[in-house]
Design a protein around this motif. Structure first.
Motif, PDB file in Angstrom:
ATOM      1  N   LEU A   1     -44.129  -5.856   1.197  1.00 48.56           N
ATOM      2  CA  LEU A   1     -42.873  -5.715   0.472  1.00 48.56           C
ATOM      3  C   LEU A   1     -42.611  -6.928  -0.418  1.00 48.56           C
ATOM      4  O   LEU A   1     -42.963  -8.057  -0.064  1.00 48.56           O
ATOM      5  N   CYS A   2     -41.990  -6.693  -1.559  1.00 47.50           N
ATOM      6  CA  CYS A   2     -41.599  -7.797  -2.432  1.00 47.50           C
ATOM      7  C   CYS A   2     -40.416  -7.378  -3.293  1.00 47.50           C
ATOM      8  O   CYS A   2     -40.115  -6.187  -3.424  1.00 47.50           O
ATOM      9  N   ASP A   3     -39.755  -8.358  -3.894  1.00 44.92           N
ATOM     10  CA  ASP A   3     -38.530  -8.134  -4.654  1.00 44.92           C
ATOM     11  C   ASP A   3     -38.690  -8.773  -6.038  1.00 44.92           C
ATOM     12  O   ASP A   3     -38.902  -9.983  -6.144  1.00 44.92           O
ATOM     13  N   SER A   4     -38.604  -7.957  -7.085  1.00 47.60           N
ATOM     14  CA  SER A   4     -38.815  -8.454  -8.439  1.00 47.60           C
ATOM     15  C   SER A   4     -37.511  -8.802  -9.163  1.00 47.60           C
ATOM     16  O   SER A   4     -37.509  -8.997 -10.379  1.00 47.60           O
ATOM     17  N   SER A   5     -36.391  -8.889  -8.450  1.00 48.79           N
ATOM     18  CA  SER A   5     -35.103  -9.130  -9.100  1.00 48.79           C
ATOM     19  C   SER A   5     -35.065 -10.485  -9.809  1.00 48.79           C
ATOM     20  O   SER A   5     -34.436 -10.615 -10.873  1.00 48.79           O
ATOM     21  N   ALA A   6     -35.711 -11.505  -9.276  1.00 47.45           N
ATOM     22  CA  ALA A   6     -35.709 -12.819  -9.931  1.00 47.45           C
ATOM     23  C   ALA A   6     -36.433 -12.753 -11.272  1.00 47.45           C
ATOM     24  O   ALA A   6     -35.999 -13.369 -12.256  1.00 47.45           O
ATOM     25  N   LEU A   7     -37.521 -12.015 -11.330  1.00 46.87           N
ATOM     26  CA  LEU A   7     -38.256 -11.854 -12.586  1.00 46.87           C
ATOM     27  C   LEU A   7     -37.386 -11.153 -13.625  1.00 46.87           C
ATOM     28  O   LEU A   7     -37.332 -11.567 -14.789  1.00 46.87           O
ATOM     29  N   SER A   8     -36.699 -10.097 -13.208  1.00 48.06           N
ATOM     30  CA  SER A   8     -35.819  -9.369 -14.127  1.00 48.06           C
ATOM     31  C   SER A   8     -34.671 -10.250 -14.604  1.00 48.06           C
ATOM     32  O   SER A   8     -34.298 -10.228 -15.786  1.00 48.06           O
ATOM     33  N   ARG A   9     -34.128 -11.033 -13.695  1.00 46.91           N
ATOM     34  CA  ARG A   9     -33.007 -11.919 -14.052  1.00 46.91           C
ATOM     35  C   ARG A   9     -33.417 -12.955 -15.091  1.00 46.91           C
ATOM     36  O   ARG A   9     -32.704 -13.204 -16.058  1.00 46.91           O
ATOM     37  N   ASP A  10     -34.596 -13.549 -14.915  1.00 43.64           N
ATOM     38  CA  ASP A  10     -35.005 -14.653 -15.785  1.00 43.64           C
ATOM     39  C   ASP A  10     -35.626 -14.196 -17.099  1.00 43.64           C
ATOM     40  O   ASP A  10     -35.592 -14.933 -18.089  1.00 43.64           O
ATOM     41  N   THR A  11     -36.240 -13.013 -17.124  1.00 49.41           N
ATOM     42  CA  THR A  11     -36.968 -12.581 -18.322  1.00 49.41           C
ATOM     43  C   THR A  11     -36.406 -11.324 -18.970  1.00 49.41           C
ATOM     44  O   THR A  11     -36.760 -11.012 -20.113  1.00 49.41           O
ATOM     45  N   GLY A  12     -35.589 -10.572 -18.247  1.00 50.16           N
ATOM     46  CA  GLY A  12     -35.094  -9.308 -18.762  1.00 50.16           C
ATOM     47  C   GLY A  12     -36.051  -8.151 -18.563  1.00 50.16           C
ATOM     48  O   GLY A  12     -35.757  -7.022 -18.953  1.00 50.16           O
ATOM     49  N   TRP A  13     -37.197  -8.419 -17.928  1.00 50.07           N
ATOM     50  CA  TRP A  13     -38.185  -7.354 -17.701  1.00 50.07           C
ATOM     51  C   TRP A  13     -37.646  -6.301 -16.738  1.00 50.07           C
ATOM     52  O   TRP A  13     -36.950  -6.634 -15.774  1.00 50.07           O
ATOM     53  N   GLN A  14     -37.976  -5.037 -17.010  1.00 50.63           N
ATOM     54  CA  GLN A  14     -37.648  -3.939 -16.108  1.00 50.63           C
ATOM     55  C   GLN A  14     -38.846  -2.998 -16.014  1.00 50.63           C
ATOM     56  O   GLN A  14     -39.499  -2.724 -17.019  1.00 50.63           O
ATOM     57  N   SER A  15     -39.118  -2.519 -14.829  1.00 50.41           N
ATOM     58  CA  SER A  15     -40.154  -1.500 -14.658  1.00 50.41           C
ATOM     59  C   SER A  15     -39.686  -0.212 -15.322  1.00 50.41           C
ATOM     60  O   SER A  15     -38.552   0.223 -15.133  1.00 50.41           O
ATOM     61  N   ARG A  16     -40.559   0.419 -16.104  1.00 50.80           N
ATOM     62  CA  ARG A  16     -40.173   1.614 -16.856  1.00 50.80           C
ATOM     63  C   ARG A  16     -40.727   2.908 -16.263  1.00 50.80           C
ATOM     64  O   ARG A  16     -40.334   3.991 -16.689  1.00 50.80           O
ATOM     65  N   THR A  17     -41.639   2.811 -15.299  1.00 48.39           N
ATOM     66  CA  THR A  17     -42.403   3.977 -14.876  1.00 48.39           C
ATOM     67  C   THR A  17     -42.103   4.355 -13.439  1.00 48.39           C
ATOM     68  O   THR A  17     -42.333   3.570 -12.512  1.00 48.39           O
ATOM     69  N   ARG A  18     -41.600   5.557 -13.244  1.00 45.21           N
ATOM     70  CA  ARG A  18     -41.398   6.088 -11.906  1.00 45.21           C
ATOM     71  C   ARG A  18     -42.751   6.406 -11.272  1.00 45.21           C
ATOM     72  O   ARG A  18     -43.720   6.726 -11.972  1.00 45.21           O
ATOM     73  N   LEU A  19     -42.817   6.362  -9.951  1.00 49.39           N
ATOM     74  CA  LEU A  19     -44.075   6.578  -9.254  1.00 49.39           C
ATOM     75  C   LEU A  19     -44.717   7.907  -9.632  1.00 49.39           C
ATOM     76  O   LEU A  19     -45.919   7.957  -9.933  1.00 49.39           O
ATOM     77  N   GLU A  20     -43.942   8.993  -9.644  1.00 50.73           N
ATOM     78  CA  GLU A  20     -44.525  10.295  -9.926  1.00 50.73           C
ATOM     79  C   GLU A  20     -45.109  10.368 -11.334  1.00 50.73           C
ATOM     80  O   GLU A  20     -46.154  10.999 -11.558  1.00 50.73           O
ATOM     81  N   ASN A  21     -44.457   9.690 -12.284  1.00 48.24           N
ATOM     82  CA  ASN A  21     -44.979   9.689 -13.648  1.00 48.24           C
ATOM     83  C   ASN A  21     -46.237   8.833 -13.766  1.00 48.24           C
ATOM     84  O   ASN A  21     -47.184   9.183 -14.471  1.00 48.24           O
ATOM     85  N   GLY A  22     -46.241   7.695 -13.065  1.00 50.63           N
ATOM     86  CA  GLY A  22     -47.419   6.833 -13.082  1.00 50.63           C
ATOM     87  C   GLY A  22     -48.626   7.501 -12.445  1.00 50.63           C
ATOM     88  O   GLY A  22     -49.756   7.396 -12.952  1.00 50.63           O
ATOM     89  N   LEU A  23     -48.416   8.188 -11.322  1.00 53.64           N
ATOM     90  CA  LEU A  23     -49.521   8.895 -10.672  1.00 53.64           C
ATOM     91  C   LEU A  23     -50.046  10.011 -11.571  1.00 53.64           C
ATOM     92  O   LEU A  23     -51.266  10.216 -11.667  1.00 53.64           O
ATOM     93  N   ALA A  24     -49.141  10.728 -12.239  1.00 51.62           N
ATOM     94  CA  ALA A  24     -49.562  11.818 -13.122  1.00 51.62           C
ATOM     95  C   ALA A  24     -50.372  11.289 -14.299  1.00 51.62           C
ATOM     96  O   ALA A  24     -51.404  11.874 -14.669  1.00 51.62           O
ATOM     97  N   GLU A  25     -49.936  10.189 -14.890  1.00 56.19           N
ATOM     98  CA  GLU A  25     -50.663   9.614 -16.018  1.00 56.19           C
ATOM     99  C   GLU A  25     -52.019   9.082 -15.582  1.00 56.19           C
ATOM    100  O   GLU A  25     -53.018   9.200 -16.300  1.00 56.19           O
ATOM    101  N   THR A  26     -52.071   8.509 -14.382  1.00 55.88           N
ATOM    102  CA  THR A  26     -53.341   8.000 -13.859  1.00 55.88           C
ATOM    103  C   THR A  26     -54.322   9.147 -13.618  1.00 55.88           C
ATOM    104  O   THR A  26     -55.502   9.056 -13.985  1.00 55.88           O
ATOM    105  N   MET A  27     -53.848  10.232 -13.003  1.00 56.84           N
ATOM    106  CA  MET A  27     -54.704  11.386 -12.776  1.00 56.84           C
ATOM    107  C   MET A  27     -55.188  11.975 -14.096  1.00 56.84           C
ATOM    108  O   MET A  27     -56.373  12.336 -14.233  1.00 56.84           O
ATOM    109  N   ARG A  28     -54.301  12.058 -15.079  1.00 55.27           N
ATOM    110  CA  ARG A  28     -54.702  12.592 -16.385  1.00 55.27           C
ATOM    111  C   ARG A  28     -55.815  11.748 -16.988  1.00 55.27           C
ATOM    112  O   ARG A  28     -56.806  12.282 -17.502  1.00 55.27           O
ATOM    113  N   TRP A  29     -55.681  10.420 -16.907  1.00 56.89           N
ATOM    114  CA  TRP A  29     -56.691   9.521 -17.461  1.00 56.89           C
ATOM    115  C   TRP A  29     -58.020   9.667 -16.729  1.00 56.89           C
ATOM    116  O   TRP A  29     -59.083   9.735 -17.353  1.00 56.89           O
TER     117      TRP A  29
END
Length: 325
Positions: A290-318
């Motif tokens: 387990l890990c928490d990326s809130s500090a990264l988002s706070r300091d850089t503004g980064w946000q994860s854009r990909t839901r698990l189901e969408n990432g798995l689907a794109e990976t399978m397609r590739w």
């Protein structure tokens, strides 16, 4: 900014290369003569032939660059010495070359394995004493510690991703291959919890670190904030993207260790990396990564854009487009 990227022909490094290029950075890739650059073949980059175990080649690689992103690593190896040689010594050689060349910032792609699994079901902060359980994790932690020696000379930041998946990944390829054929295997009852991150989202986190001038930490976690997920969640997601109802037998740790030994034996004969090794099985046995990326988002503004189901689907397609599954 001119950036030297190690591991750019690999899975994680390839996604980082695409993200950096999309942000307008000039890329120089440290490559071996035999490196397959098809994953980044559509990108403009300067090719620099070298090796992390050859310090002389690293001096020329670092000359004239503003920053270094160190994504090259050995993920599977026959013994602990090989992990340390690649992930600790190679990192030291690169840092020395970067400092001597006046590089301003160095981003090190570490791993949650360097911290170790959660011991109480709660994500640990970077202030908690690391307790890696595998030779790979210990080697990545030593790589982090090696870089601390150079902090007075170069701005160094480490990024610790958990399970990484996406197009180009070979680590979970076997599970996608099995799912396409209507089955999968799991270790125990599948209740083990893991955080995860989609490869392109991880790459965007690296780009965010590159452009953020002031960082409050020397080390950050990066993950999908919708996690963690159980292995049963991941297998259900695979069943959905494979459009199959999966037969999923539960195997004991002993059986998984046996499969890992067979995979290592075959890798030695074929001179390839094992698809499964005992280090990976040891990590899979842990109840929670387990890990928490809130500090990264706070300091850089980064946000994860990909839901698990969408990432798995794109990976399978590739995978299907490439004929891997």
């Amino acid at each position: 900014m001119r950036v030297l990227l190690t591991g750019g022909s690999g899975f994680v490094g390839g996604h980082i290369a695409h993200s950096l290029a999309a942000s307008g950075h000039e890329l120089r890739l440290l490559l071996r003569p035999t490196s397959n650059t098809s994953f980044v073949g559509d990108l403009p980059f300067e090719r620099c032939v070298g090796d992390l175990q050859r310090p002389d080649s690293l001096r020329s690689a670092c000359h004239g660059v503003d920053a270094v992103v160190h994504a090259a690593a050995v993920l599977r190896a026959a013994d602990a010495k090989e992990f340390m040689r690649a992930n600790q010594e190679g990192t030291r050689h690169l840092a020395e070359a970067a400092v001597n060349s006046g590089v301003k910032r160095m981003v090190y792609i570490s791993s949650l394995a360097a911290q170790g699994p959660s011991r109480d079901g709660v994500a640990e902060s970077t202030e908690v004493k690391p307790h890696p359980v595998s030779a790979y994790g210990r080697s990545k932690l030593e790589g982090e510690r090696m870089l601390e020696e150079f902090r007075d000379c170069v701005d160094v930041v480490s990024l610790r991703p958990p399970l990484v998946y996406g197009p180009g990944d070979t680590g979970l390829l076997a599970f996608f291959w099995m799912a396409r054929r209507g089955f999968a295997v799991r270790l125990g009852n599948g209740s083990n919890m893991v955080d995860a991150i989609y490869g392109p989202d991880l790459a965007d986190a690296v780009t965010a670190l590159m452009k953020t001038e002031r960082l409050s930490q020397d080390c950050y976690y990066v993950s999908d904030p919708e996690g963690p997920y159980s292995w049963n969640d991941l297998l259900s997601g695979l069943a959905e993207v494979a459009d199959r109802r999966l037969f999923i037998p539960s195997l004991s740790p002993g059986v998984f260790h046996g499969l890992a030994r067979c995979s290592e034996w075959w890798a030695q004969l074929s001179r390839t990396e094992p698809m499964l090794d005992r280090t990976r099985v040891l990590e899979m046995r842990q109840p929670a990564w387990l890990c928490d990326s809130s500090a990264l988002s706070r300091d850089t503004g980064w946000q994860s854009r990909t839901r698990l189901e969408n990432g798995l689907a794109e990976t399978m397609r590739w995978y299907r487009e490439q004929g891997w599954v």
